[in-house]
Scaffold this motif. Structure first.
Motif, PDB file in Angstrom:
ATOM      1  N   LEU A 105       0.821  -1.210   0.000  1.00 15.48           N
ATOM      2  CA  LEU A 105       0.000   0.000   0.000  1.00 15.48           C
ATOM      3  C   LEU A 105       0.857   1.263   0.000  1.00 15.48           C
ATOM      4  O   LEU A 105       0.462   2.302  -0.544  1.00 15.48           O
ATOM      5  N   ALA A 106       2.054   1.179   0.582  1.00 11.39           N
ATOM      6  CA  ALA A 106       2.934   2.347   0.650  1.00 11.39           C
ATOM      7  C   ALA A 106       3.608   2.654  -0.685  1.00 11.39           C
ATOM      8  O   ALA A 106       4.103   3.768  -0.893  1.00 11.39           O
ATOM      9  N   LEU A 107       3.625   1.678  -1.592  1.00 13.51           N
ATOM     10  CA  LEU A 107       4.290   1.859  -2.887  1.00 13.51           C
ATOM     11  C   LEU A 107       3.342   2.510  -3.895  1.00 13.51           C
ATOM     12  O   LEU A 107       2.124   2.323  -3.818  1.00 13.51           O
ATOM     13  N   PRO A 108       3.892   3.246  -4.875  1.00 16.23           N
ATOM     14  CA  PRO A 108       3.057   3.721  -5.984  1.00 16.23           C
ATOM     15  C   PRO A 108       2.497   2.522  -6.752  1.00 16.23           C
ATOM     16  O   PRO A 108       3.138   1.461  -6.806  1.00 16.23           O
ATOM     17  N   PRO A 109       1.322   2.635  -7.350  1.00 20.74           N
ATOM     18  CA  PRO A 109       0.712   1.492  -8.040  1.00 20.74           C
ATOM     19  C   PRO A 109       1.623   0.810  -9.049  1.00 20.74           C
ATOM     20  O   PRO A 109       1.611  -0.414  -9.177  1.00 20.74           O
ATOM     21  N   ARG A 110       2.456   1.580  -9.769  1.00 20.64           N
ATOM     22  CA  ARG A 110       3.311   0.983 -10.801  1.00 20.64           C
ATOM     23  C   ARG A 110       4.434   0.135 -10.222  1.00 20.64           C
ATOM     24  O   ARG A 110       5.038  -0.670 -10.945  1.00 20.64           O
ATOM     25  N   ARG A 111       4.754   0.329  -8.945  1.00 23.38           N
ATOM     26  CA  ARG A 111       5.852  -0.414  -8.325  1.00 23.38           C
ATOM     27  C   ARG A 111       5.374  -1.577  -7.460  1.00 23.38           C
ATOM     28  O   ARG A 111       6.184  -2.274  -6.862  1.00 23.38           O
ATOM     29  N   ARG A 112       4.091  -1.775  -7.380  1.00 19.69           N
ATOM     30  CA  ARG A 112       3.566  -2.832  -6.529  1.00 19.69           C
ATOM     31  C   ARG A 112       3.783  -4.197  -7.160  1.00 19.69           C
ATOM     32  O   ARG A 112       3.938  -4.313  -8.382  1.00 19.69           O
ATOM     33  N   ASP A 113       3.767  -5.216  -6.337  1.00 22.75           N
ATOM     34  CA  ASP A 113       3.929  -6.589  -6.807  1.00 22.75           C
ATOM     35  C   ASP A 113       2.831  -6.912  -7.814  1.00 22.75           C
ATOM     36  O   ASP A 113       1.643  -6.711  -7.525  1.00 22.75           O
ATOM     37  N   PRO A 114       3.183  -7.390  -9.005  1.00 18.07           N
ATOM     38  CA  PRO A 114       2.162  -7.701 -10.019  1.00 18.07           C
ATOM     39  C   PRO A 114       1.104  -8.693  -9.513  1.00 18.07           C
ATOM     40  O   PRO A 114      -0.059  -8.610  -9.908  1.00 18.07           O
ATOM     41  N   LEU A 115       1.537  -9.607  -8.654  1.00 15.29           N
ATOM     42  CA  LEU A 115       0.590 -10.587  -8.137  1.00 15.29           C
ATOM     43  C   LEU A 115      -0.494  -9.905  -7.306  1.00 15.29           C
ATOM     44  O   LEU A 115      -1.682 -10.199  -7.454  1.00 15.29           O
ATOM     45  N   ALA A 116      -0.085  -8.963  -6.432  1.00 11.16           N
ATOM     46  CA  ALA A 116      -1.053  -8.264  -5.591  1.00 11.16           C
ATOM     47  C   ALA A 116      -1.902  -7.299  -6.397  1.00 11.16           C
ATOM     48  O   ALA A 116      -3.053  -7.028  -6.064  1.00 11.16           O
ATOM     49  N   GLU A 117      -1.331  -6.772  -7.480  1.00 13.46           N
ATOM     50  CA  GLU A 117      -2.050  -5.775  -8.291  1.00 13.46           C
ATOM     51  C   GLU A 117      -3.034  -6.428  -9.251  1.00 13.46           C
ATOM     52  O   GLU A 117      -4.160  -5.954  -9.421  1.00 13.46           O
ATOM     53  N   ARG A 118      -2.627  -7.525  -9.900  1.00 17.00           N
ATOM     54  CA  ARG A 118      -3.473  -8.150 -10.916  1.00 17.00           C
ATOM     55  C   ARG A 118      -4.392  -9.223 -10.345  1.00 17.00           C
ATOM     56  O   ARG A 118      -5.517  -9.382 -10.802  1.00 17.00           O
ATOM     57  N   TRP A 119      -3.882  -9.986  -9.399  1.00 18.13           N
ATOM     58  CA  TRP A 119      -4.685 -11.081  -8.832  1.00 18.13           C
ATOM     59  C   TRP A 119      -4.740 -10.954  -7.314  1.00 18.13           C
ATOM     60  O   TRP A 119      -4.217 -11.813  -6.583  1.00 18.13           O
ATOM     61  N   PRO A 120      -5.375  -9.891  -6.797  1.00 18.43           N
ATOM     62  CA  PRO A 120      -5.443  -9.715  -5.337  1.00 18.43           C
ATOM     63  C   PRO A 120      -6.207 -10.838  -4.644  1.00 18.43           C
ATOM     64  O   PRO A 120      -5.963 -11.121  -3.470  1.00 18.43           O
ATOM     65  N   TRP A 121      -7.104 -11.491  -5.385  1.00 24.20           N
ATOM     66  CA  TRP A 121      -7.869 -12.586  -4.782  1.00 24.20           C
ATOM     67  C   TRP A 121      -6.954 -13.745  -4.379  1.00 24.20           C
ATOM     68  O   TRP A 121      -7.205 -14.430  -3.391  1.00 24.20           O
ATOM     69  N   LEU A 122      -5.862 -13.938  -5.163  1.00 25.22           N
ATOM     70  CA  LEU A 122      -4.938 -15.028  -4.856  1.00 25.22           C
ATOM     71  C   LEU A 122      -4.179 -14.735  -3.562  1.00 25.22           C
ATOM     72  O   LEU A 122      -3.985 -15.620  -2.720  1.00 25.22           O
ATOM     73  N   VAL A 123      -3.773 -13.467  -3.401  1.00 18.86           N
ATOM     74  CA  VAL A 123      -3.067 -13.063  -2.181  1.00 18.86           C
ATOM     75  C   VAL A 123      -3.992 -13.165  -0.973  1.00 18.86           C
ATOM     76  O   VAL A 123      -3.624 -13.705   0.078  1.00 18.86           O
ATOM     77  N   SER A 124      -5.221 -12.661  -1.119  1.00 20.47           N
ATOM     78  CA  SER A 124      -6.158 -12.695   0.008  1.00 20.47           C
ATOM     79  C   SER A 124      -6.562 -14.128   0.353  1.00 20.47           C
ATOM     80  O   SER A 124      -6.794 -14.452   1.525  1.00 20.47           O
ATOM     81  N   PHE A 125      -6.628 -15.000  -0.654  1.00 24.35           N
ATOM     82  CA  PHE A 125      -6.958 -16.407  -0.376  1.00 24.35           C
ATOM     83  C   PHE A 125      -5.843 -17.061   0.431  1.00 24.35           C
ATOM     84  O   PHE A 125      -6.103 -17.780   1.408  1.00 24.35           O
TER      85      PHE A 125
END
Length: 322
Positions: free
Chosen positions: A212-232
């Motif tokens: 959350l502290a990072l700019p959107p372009r620098r965030r982990d692609p996994l958390a940005e594109r597939w947040p459901w996988l991270v939350s699962f």
């Protein structure tokens, strides 16, 4: 409210520990009584368990076990427990709750939650489906709303995922995951020690806060594109945390599926209440201060540091604990 919630009061991520009264049936009108009282500034909280009329047995002095004060004794209730009343004296003078777990017969467990507004109850002959649903749904709601670490994870997820469709699937995946591990652990199919689980729960919040502290372009692609996988993935860990609380409460023999469903339903209702409150507060702030949208990025960054700092404190504290 946010500052108060983030204060590491008592070095714990949860609210004040509740009182706990357990009556385990031994047969022949005898019950093993366990009475546990929260610690209050080095002394036991001044509340007292009152057993049904006709129960005899002297309670020994409370002993401190490092976290709370407890005592165990044998009570003889010639008339049994049915039709009697259990009360926690002076609970109305506190801000905590008390959990009562009792057996009418060996293996026939029932649970009741008492509050400052309801300090006692009459023991019915048969709790039935409505009684189990009411007790365990209430326990589930209470547990999730008192679990600041679980709520912070959901709050960070709300801030991280702005797309409504992705947010819906992320919350759904989190719910599904913790429902699976909650059921597996509560039924004894999965067993993990609580201290590492609590540490990883705190670490999951650190991960979201960092992203959350990072700019959107620098965030982990996994958390940005597939947040459901991270939350699962993290939901599986959070479910083990819920299961730890449910193990302490206990499940009624013969009605385990119903009680498990009711507790999980309570957890979901509490989670929905929290999300609804966050959304309503955000809408109110936007209406009162339209210019606040321009500060959204700065506010999100500030929130990420506050959440991450508290979660990091919990990680260190919980690792040091074991």
């Amino acid at each position: 409210m946010l500052v108060a919630a983030l204060m590491p009061m008592r070095g714990s991520a949860h609210a004040l520990d509740p009182g706990f009264l357990e009556l385990g049936a031994l047969g022949q009108d005898r019950w093993r009584v366990t009475w546990r009282v929260p610690d209050l500034n080095g002394k036991p909280m001044p509340i007292l368990a009152e057993l049904p009329e006709g129960c005899a047995g002297e309670a020994p002095a409370l002993q401190f076990d490092g976290r709370a004060w407890s005592s165990v004794w044998i009570a003889t209730c010639a008339k049994g427990l049915q039709g009697g009343a259990i009360r926690i004296r002076d609970l109305e003078r506190t801000r905590t709750e008390a959990l009562v777990r009792y057996e009418l017969q060996p293996g026939e467990t029932r649970v009741r939650r008492l509050t400052p507004g309801e300090t006692g109850f009459a023991i019915p002959a048969d709790a039935g489906v409505p009684g189990i649903l009411q007790s365990y749904v209430s326990l589930g709601v209470s547990h999730i709303l008192q679990g600041i670490d679980h709520l912070l994870f959901v709050f960070a997820l709300l801030l991280l995922v702005r797309d409504r469709a992705r947010l819906f699937w992320a919350i759904t995946a989190f719910t599904l995951a913790h429902s699976l591990t909650l059921a597996a652990a509560a039924l004894g199919w999965l067993s993990v020690a609580p201290p590492p689980v609590e540490a990883v729960i705190a670490l999951s919040i650190v991960f979201l806060a960092y992203e959350l502290a990072l700019p959107p372009r620098r965030r982990d692609p996994l958390a940005e594109r597939w947040p459901w996988l991270v939350s699962f993935a993290f939901g599986l860990i959070h479910g083990l945390g819920f299961a730890g609380a449910l193990r302490e409460i206990g499940l009624p023999e013969g009605d385990i599926p119903l009680a498990l469903f009711a507790f999980n339903l309570g957890v979901e209702l509490g989670q929905i209440l929290f999300i609804g409150l966050v959304v309503l507060v955000a809408m109110a702030l936007t209406r009162l201060y339209p210019g606040i949208r321009r500060l959204a990025r700065q506010m999100t960054r500030a929130a990420s540091y506050a959440i991450g700092s508290l979660a990091a404190f919990w990680v260190i504290q919980r690792l040091a604990g074991f």
